[in-house]
Scaffold this motif. Structure first.
Motif, PDB file in Angstrom:
ATOM      1  N   GLY A  83      26.598 116.183  87.134  1.00 49.34           N
ATOM      2  CA  GLY A  83      27.778 116.153  87.982  1.00 49.34           C
ATOM      3  C   GLY A  83      27.818 117.217  89.054  1.00 49.34           C
ATOM      4  N   GLY A  84      26.843 118.095  89.076  1.00 48.45           N
ATOM      5  CA  GLY A  84      26.803 119.105  90.119  1.00 48.45           C
ATOM      6  C   GLY A  84      26.468 118.492  91.460  1.00 48.45           C
ATOM      7  N   GLY A  85      26.642 119.277  92.500  1.00 48.04           N
ATOM      8  CA  GLY A  85      26.352 118.797  93.837  1.00 48.04           C
ATOM      9  C   GLY A  85      26.875 119.736  94.890  1.00 48.04           C
ATOM     10  N   LEU A  86      26.902 119.244  96.115  1.00 48.42           N
ATOM     11  CA  LEU A  86      27.377 120.000  97.263  1.00 48.42           C
ATOM     12  C   LEU A  86      28.769 119.522  97.651  1.00 48.42           C
ATOM     13  CD1 LEU A  86      26.895 121.974  99.638  1.00 48.42           C
ATOM     14  CD2 LEU A  86      25.837 120.057 100.853  1.00 48.42           C
ATOM     15  N   VAL A  87      29.676 120.466  97.821  1.00 54.49           N
ATOM     16  CA  VAL A  87      31.042 120.135  98.190  1.00 54.49           C
ATOM     17  C   VAL A  87      31.584 121.214  99.115  1.00 54.49           C
ATOM     18  CG1 VAL A  87      32.049 121.328  96.200  1.00 54.49           C
ATOM     19  CG2 VAL A  87      33.303 119.445  97.282  1.00 54.49           C
ATOM     20  N   GLN A  88      32.483 120.834 100.000  1.00 55.47           N
ATOM     21  CA  GLN A  88      33.112 121.803 100.888  1.00 55.47           C
ATOM     22  C   GLN A  88      34.196 122.574 100.165  1.00 55.47           C
ATOM     23  OE1 GLN A  88      34.426 119.418 104.278  1.00 55.47           O
ATOM     24  NE2 GLN A  88      32.630 120.079 105.431  1.00 55.47           N
ATOM     25  N   ALA A  89      34.481 123.760 100.650  1.00 60.70           N
ATOM     26  CA  ALA A  89      35.553 124.563 100.077  1.00 60.70           C
ATOM     27  C   ALA A  89      36.845 123.763 100.039  1.00 60.70           C
ATOM     28  CB  ALA A  89      35.739 125.841 100.881  1.00 60.70           C
ATOM     29  N   GLY A  90      37.536 123.850  98.911  1.00 64.18           N
ATOM     30  CA  GLY A  90      38.755 123.093  98.717  1.00 64.18           C
ATOM     31  C   GLY A  90      38.537 121.761  98.034  1.00 64.18           C
ATOM     32  N   GLY A  91      37.298 121.357  97.894  1.00 62.01           N
ATOM     33  CA  GLY A  91      36.971 120.094  97.271  1.00 62.01           C
ATOM     34  C   GLY A  91      36.908 120.186  95.766  1.00 62.01           C
ATOM     35  N   SER A  92      36.488 119.088  95.144  1.00 60.11           N
ATOM     36  CA  SER A  92      36.459 118.998  93.687  1.00 60.11           C
ATOM     37  C   SER A  92      35.142 118.432  93.187  1.00 60.11           C
ATOM     38  CB  SER A  92      37.593 118.096  93.183  1.00 60.11           C
ATOM     39  OG  SER A  92      38.865 118.606  93.529  1.00 60.11           O
ATOM     40  N   LEU A  93      34.801 118.808  91.978  1.00 55.44           N
ATOM     41  CA  LEU A  93      33.668 118.255  91.265  1.00 55.44           C
ATOM     42  C   LEU A  93      34.031 118.165  89.793  1.00 55.44           C
ATOM     43  CD1 LEU A  93      30.530 120.115  92.701  1.00 55.44           C
ATOM     44  CD2 LEU A  93      31.041 117.678  92.935  1.00 55.44           C
ATOM     45  N   ARG A  94      33.441 117.213  89.113  1.00 55.83           N
ATOM     46  CA  ARG A  94      33.608 117.095  87.672  1.00 55.83           C
ATOM     47  C   ARG A  94      32.248 117.169  87.011  1.00 55.83           C
ATOM     48  NH1 ARG A  94      35.306 111.915  83.946  1.00 55.83           N
ATOM     49  NH2 ARG A  94      36.313 113.062  82.245  1.00 55.83           N
TER      50      ARG A  94
END
Length: 124
Positions: A8-19
């Motif tokens: 479930g990891g990855g690249l996301v912008q600040a303020g975003g979400s990951l599970r």
């Protein structure tokens, strides 16, 4: 024995979400408390969150409290780390770990099983 695999990891912008997910194998998973840890480049591995055997108690690192939520589904042999309002300083490899517990308590650092991690990158 308990085998753990994170995803479930990855690249996301600040303020975003990951599970993040932690898939466990082995009949003893439900007898284990679960912890999540992370390690950023050049830094020591640090504790992030923990949950007891049946998911009724959780504990979080102060810096992630209110943003991260740890849960588990023993019927599926899964543990999850929902990460919201992500910050660049959350960038790290995230690991799940399991600690065998004779009672329904939070882990105390006796983690016997570890996954190999999943990369989380938060861009500014």
């Amino acid at each position: 024995q308990v085998q753990l695999v994170e995803s479930g990891g990855g690249l996301v912008q600040a303020g975003g979400s990951l599970r993040l997910s932690c898939q466990a194998s082995g009949r003893t998973f439900s007898s284990c408390a679960v912890g999540w840890f992370r390690q950023a480049p050049g830094k020591e591995r640090e504790f992030v969150a923990a949950i007891n055997r049946n998911g009724t108690k959780t504990y979080y690192l102060d810096r992630v409290k209110g943003r991260f939520t740890l849960s588990r589904d023993n019927a599926k042999n899964m543990a999850y780390l929902q990460m919201d309002s992500l910050k660049p300083e959350d960038t790290a490899v995230y690991y799940c770990a399991a600690e065998p517990k004779p009672k329904n308590e939070l882990p105390r650092g006796g983690y016997a099983y570890w996954g190999r991690g999943t990369q989380v990158t938060v861009s500014s």
